[in-house]
Design an enzyme around this catalytic site. Structure first.
Site, PDB file in Angstrom:
ATOM      1  N   LYS A 183      35.378  32.203  18.117  1.00 35.54           N
ATOM      2  CA  LYS A 183      34.849  32.932  19.275  1.00 35.54           C
ATOM      3  C   LYS A 183      34.637  31.965  20.441  1.00 35.54           C
ATOM      4  CE  LYS A 183      30.744  35.493  20.911  1.00 35.54           C
ATOM      5  NZ  LYS A 183      29.523  36.242  20.542  1.00 35.54           N
ATOM      6  N   ASP A 190      27.576  33.958  27.763  1.00 35.53           N
ATOM      7  CA  ASP A 190      27.336  35.361  27.434  1.00 35.53           C
ATOM      8  C   ASP A 190      26.096  35.872  28.170  1.00 35.53           C
ATOM      9  OD1 ASP A 190      27.218  37.867  26.327  1.00 35.53           O
ATOM     10  OD2 ASP A 190      26.719  37.196  24.290  1.00 35.53           O
ATOM     11  N   LYS A 204      21.344  40.476  29.157  1.00 31.91           N
ATOM     12  CA  LYS A 204      20.324  39.904  28.270  1.00 31.91           C
ATOM     13  C   LYS A 204      19.072  39.555  29.076  1.00 31.91           C
ATOM     14  CE  LYS A 204      23.434  37.476  25.015  1.00 31.91           C
ATOM     15  NZ  LYS A 204      23.009  38.091  23.764  1.00 31.91           N
ATOM     16  N   ASP A 253      27.856  30.029  23.232  1.00 35.35           N
ATOM     17  CA  ASP A 253      28.549  31.181  22.634  1.00 35.35           C
ATOM     18  C   ASP A 253      30.044  30.913  22.401  1.00 35.35           C
ATOM     19  OD1 ASP A 253      28.004  33.595  21.448  1.00 35.35           O
ATOM     20  OD2 ASP A 253      28.429  34.794  23.230  1.00 35.35           O
ATOM     21  N   ASP A 300      27.091  43.768  25.302  1.00 31.48           N
ATOM     22  CA  ASP A 300      26.641  42.495  24.733  1.00 31.48           C
ATOM     23  C   ASP A 300      27.228  42.266  23.337  1.00 31.48           C
ATOM     24  OD1 ASP A 300      25.335  40.100  24.689  1.00 31.48           O
ATOM     25  OD2 ASP A 300      23.329  40.931  24.346  1.00 31.48           O
ATOM     26  N   GLU A 320      30.220  41.678  22.580  1.00 34.47           N
ATOM     27  CA  GLU A 320      31.549  41.339  23.122  1.00 34.47           C
ATOM     28  C   GLU A 320      32.363  40.482  22.167  1.00 34.47           C
ATOM     29  OE1 GLU A 320      28.920  39.587  23.664  1.00 34.47           O
ATOM     30  OE2 GLU A 320      29.672  37.562  23.323  1.00 34.47           O
ATOM     31  N   ARG A 372      32.813  40.550  18.944  1.00 31.40           N
ATOM     32  CA  ARG A 372      33.621  41.294  17.963  1.00 31.40           C
ATOM     33  C   ARG A 372      34.852  41.930  18.621  1.00 31.40           C
ATOM     34  NH1 ARG A 372      28.563  45.011  16.476  1.00 31.40           N
ATOM     35  NH2 ARG A 372      27.605  42.987  16.895  1.00 31.40           N
TER      36      ARG A 372
HETATM   37  N1  BES Z   1      26.339  35.834  21.318  1.00 29.87           N
HETATM   38  C1  BES Z   1      25.507  36.895  20.891  1.00 29.87           C
HETATM   39  C2  BES Z   1      24.851  36.672  19.555  1.00 29.87           C
HETATM   40  C3  BES Z   1      23.865  35.562  19.445  1.00 29.87           C
HETATM   41  C4  BES Z   1      22.633  35.639  20.080  1.00 29.87           C
HETATM   42  C5  BES Z   1      24.138  34.473  18.645  1.00 29.87           C
HETATM   43  C6  BES Z   1      21.726  34.630  19.926  1.00 29.87           C
HETATM   44  C7  BES Z   1      23.239  33.471  18.489  1.00 29.87           C
HETATM   45  C8  BES Z   1      22.028  33.558  19.153  1.00 29.87           C
HETATM   46  C9  BES Z   1      26.321  38.185  20.768  1.00 29.87           C
HETATM   47  O1  BES Z   1      27.364  38.332  21.654  1.00 29.87           O
HETATM   48  C10 BES Z   1      25.364  39.310  20.970  1.00 29.87           C
HETATM   49  O2  BES Z   1      24.857  39.416  22.059  1.00 29.87           O
HETATM   50  N2  BES Z   1      25.134  40.093  19.925  1.00 29.87           N
HETATM   51  C11 BES Z   1      24.237  41.188  19.984  1.00 29.87           C
HETATM   52  C12 BES Z   1      24.925  42.387  19.390  1.00 29.87           C
HETATM   53  C13 BES Z   1      24.231  43.691  19.662  1.00 29.87           C
HETATM   54  C14 BES Z   1      24.301  44.048  21.121  1.00 29.87           C
HETATM   55  C15 BES Z   1      24.899  44.766  18.825  1.00 29.87           C
HETATM   56  C16 BES Z   1      22.987  40.832  19.198  1.00 29.87           C
HETATM   57  O3  BES Z   1      23.092  40.158  18.174  1.00 29.87           O
HETATM   58  O4  BES Z   1      21.906  41.192  19.650  1.00 29.87           O
HETATM   59 ZN    ZN Z   2      28.164  36.594  22.412  1.00 32.70          ZN
HETATM   60 MN    MN Z   3      26.741  39.192  23.478  1.00 31.48          MN
END
Ligand code: BES
Ligand code: ZN
Ligand code: MN
Length: 456
Positions: free
Chosen positions: A223, A228, A235, A246, A305, A307, A309
């Site tokens: 990734k 992000d 966020k 990220d 958010d 993104e 996946r």
């Molecule tokens: N990059 C983030 C996940 C993340 C956050 C990894 C903090 C490590 C530390 C990812 O893109 C994300 O924002 N995921 C969301 C998914 C949700 C919106 C379904 C999450 O985990 O809150």
């Molecule tokens: Zn992310």
């Molecule tokens: Mn995200």
């Protein structure tokens, strides 16, 4: 540079005598009365994690005594890299695992100085006899590369710079590089295009290959979200603060690829990195939009958010088309993985029990913690969409890391073995061999597992 920290054998070095609490009494008796007094005056009695410098009576250091206990973190001797005065040392005595001691020493000596913070010169270690110096250096160099890439602020590690970094790794081993961007991305990798289109720096898909066509096909996908913001589903400040990391999956995969090529493993390696900045602008993709993926699945955007996946879905679909023997992705995919296992223990997912077992062994051997979690298919229902094949964010809030893993798995059908890693790529509080900041989680365990599986 790790090679300046871990020296080849030969030459003068100060002895570091490693003692366990049980061994201390006997070792103490070998010291002169004066030196025994010096240890007592310094309050040192062989305690694990502590050390004492013994004077040589001429203004120098005669030797170092370091306490260690069986069952302690095998990297704890590595702390000496930053705790001892600059100079050359060698280990003797009760060193339980010389490989991990040397590796921990190198990993501890890392410092990120690109933006002006200065570090004292680390202590140097003569590579222990029983340890293959090349093994340690390969692992440490990969970890340093990954850490440097992740620690670099997004202002200097955007899509352009991440592409440049990938090209440099590929070029060093004469791998063949292809980069898809612009119009070609719209048709070939539509989800990469839509997630990345709002950024001032264009999204792209990096694809490089190395090794003989007939060798087992190992494909690594990372990734590469260089920042992000969350997109329009922005966020909060606290959640955005660390999002330069990220692209940690991409950085970890690049370090791993470097190890595989440097060790000349008997594989046909392919590295795929979808690179985007998840930014906010008038042309950003929106909640409610429906994207058609490379694979033809339609994805309703429940949350911009989620993104990672999306871009990984297209990259995994491409990877899967040639039916690789082993398909691995590494991604800072969910906050939920941290809720489940904390920052130090990344989960991995696979249906291949043999691969999982091999990874578990490699993880222990390399002091590179990992924990298996399940592809729990019934939770796939959480992604149901009213208008598309699926939604990109189950809105229940349950099992966030598992559901994200299941989402990715939809894009993999033909790979013989598929493994997904939901990594954190960061050490919030320093531990031996793991300075605060970027970390290359799962990298050594995977390398060791791949090396055992396919050889060199
Ligand atoms: N990059 C983030 C996940 C993340 C956050 C990894 C903090 C490590 C530390 C990812 O893109 C994300 O924002 N995921 C969301 C998914 C949700 C919106 C379904 C999450 O985990 O809150
Ligand atoms: Zn992310
Ligand atoms: Mn995200």
């Amino acid at each position: 540079m790790p090679k300046d920290i871990l020296l080849p054998s030969g030459g003068k070095a100060t002895l570091v005598q490693v003692v366990t609490p049980n061994g201390w009494a006997a070792f103490r008796k070998t010291l002169s009365k004066e030196t025994q007094g010096w240890c007592a005056a310094n309050g040192f009695a062989g305690e694990p994690g502590r050390h004492v410098l013994l004077p040589d009576g001429r203004g120098g250091i005669a030797q170092v005594v370091a306490g260690m206990s069986a069952g302690a973190d095998p990297f704890s001797l590595g702390k000496l890299a930053r705790a001892l005065p600059a100079g050359v040392y060698e280990l003797a005595g009760d060193v339980e695992d010389a490989y991990l001691a040397a590796l921990g020493w190198c990993l501890e000596a890392y410092g990120y100085s690109a933006y002006g913070k200065s570090f004292a010169d680390p202590a140097q270690l003569v590579c222990p006899e029983s340890v293959d110096r090349a093994d340690v250096l390969r692992a440490a160099e990969a970890a340093f590369l990954t850490r440097d890439l992740v620690n670099t602020p997004a202002s200097d590690m955007g899509p352009d710079q991440l592409e440049r970094a990938a090209r440099a790794v590929a070029a060093a081993h004469k791998a063949k590089v292809k980069v898809v961007s612009g119009k070609a991305l719209e048709t070939g990798f539509p989800m990469v295009h839509h997630v990345g289109k709002a950024s001032a720096s264009a999204p792209r898909l990096i694809d490089f290959s190395w090794g003989p066509q007939r060798a087992p096909k190992v494909t690594l996908v990372g990734k590469g979200v260089t920042f992000d913001t969350g997109g329009l589903d922005i966020k909060p400040a606290s959640g955005m603060l660390l999002m330069k990391k990220d692209m940690g999956g991409a950085a970890t995969v690049l370090g791993l690829a470097q190890m595989i090529m440097a060790a000349k493993l008997n594989v046909r390696l392919r590295v795929l990195i979808p690179v985007v900045e998840n930014a906010i602008a008038g042309n950003a993709f929106r909640p409610g939009d429906v994207l058609t993926s490379r694979k033809g699945l339609t994805i309703e955007i429940g949350n911009t958010d989620a993104e990672g996946r999306l871009i990984l879905g297209d990259a995994l679909a491409l990877a899967d088309e040639e039916q690789p023997d082993l398909l691995v992705d590494m991604a800072t995919l969910t906050g939920a993985a941290r809720v489940a296992l904390g920052p130090d223990l990344p989960p991995f997912y696979t249906d291949d029990d043999e691969a999982a077992q091999a990874l578990g062994l490699a993880s222990a051997r390399e002091n590179d913690p990992l924990w298996r979690m399940p592809f729990w298919e019934p939770y796939m229902r959480l992604f149901e969409s009213g208008i598309a094949s699926m939604n990109n964010s189950g809105d229940s809030g349950f099992a966030g890391s598992i559901t994200a893993a299941l989402f990715l798995k939809r894009f993999v059908e033909k790979a013989k073995t598929y493994i997904h890693f939901d990594i954190f790529a960061w050490t919030p509080a320093a531990k031996p061999g793991r300075p605060r900041g970027a970390e290359a989680q799962g990298q050594r365990a995977l390398f060791t597992m791949i090396r055992h599986r396919y050889g060199n």
